[in-house]
Design an enzyme around this catalytic site. Structure first.
Site, mmCIF file in Angstrom:
data_model
loop_
_atom_site.group_PDB
_atom_site.id
_atom_site.type_symbol
_atom_site.label_atom_id
_atom_site.label_comp_id
_atom_site.label_asym_id
_atom_site.label_seq_id
_atom_site.Cartn_x
_atom_site.Cartn_y
_atom_site.Cartn_z
ATOM 1 C CB CYS A 1 40.900 27.053 97.852
ATOM 2 S SG CYS A 1 40.420 28.692 98.441
ATOM 3 C CD GLU B 1 33.895 21.982 96.802
ATOM 4 O OE1 GLU B 1 35.103 22.207 97.073
ATOM 5 O OE2 GLU B 1 33.088 22.889 96.522
#
Length: 144
Positions: free
Chosen positions: A24, A15
């Site tokens: 994202c 992550e």
């Protein structure tokens, strides 16, 4: 079961940690270790900023939600590495009834590995090298 440090480290590795909200590849506002929402279930939004301590705290606060998903959906007996791999997978994808079914039905190793390595590897409609690497790492941990 609960996630071990190995599982937490796997989540953190893939992550990464961003202290300022970003979108994202799928266009979702994200912060910390891939968090899309906070402890109070409010969504991350543009302009949000957190500290490193808050990012660590947020991960640990939200981890039980993802552990519960794995614990609820996996009836087969699994070991700690398998649990950790699945929590990392669920943290990133939300989970997969197909994968749970493969595991619960004791499908061949090759079928489970193929699922790990070929599904949920896209973002914004494109195959992402980071997700390909993550799924392979999760599969490797699952089968170690």
């Amino acid at each position: 079961m609960k996630t071990s440090q190995k599982g937490i480290d796997l989540i953190k590795k893939f992550e990464g940690c961003k202290l300022k909200a970003y979108q994202c590849p799928a266009g979702i506002w994200t912060i910390g270790y891939g968090n899309t929402f906070y402890e109070d279930n409010s969504k991350v939004k543009q302009g949000d900023v957190i500290t490193q301590d808050r990012a660590n705290s947020l991960l640990l606060h939200l981890l039980p939600k993802f552990e519960a998903i794995v614990n609820k959906n996996i009836q087969a007996t699994i070991n700690q590495n398998q649990f950790d791999a699945l929590v990392s997978y669920v943290w990133n994808t939300g989970g997969s009834n197909t994968l749970y079914g493969l595991i619960n039905s004791k499908a061949p190793v090759s079928s489970i590995r193929q699922w790990f390595e070929t599904k949920y590897i896209t973002g914004g409609g494109k195959v992402l090298a980071g997700l390909v690497t993550r799924r392979k790492s999760e599969a490797d941990l699952y089968f170690s």
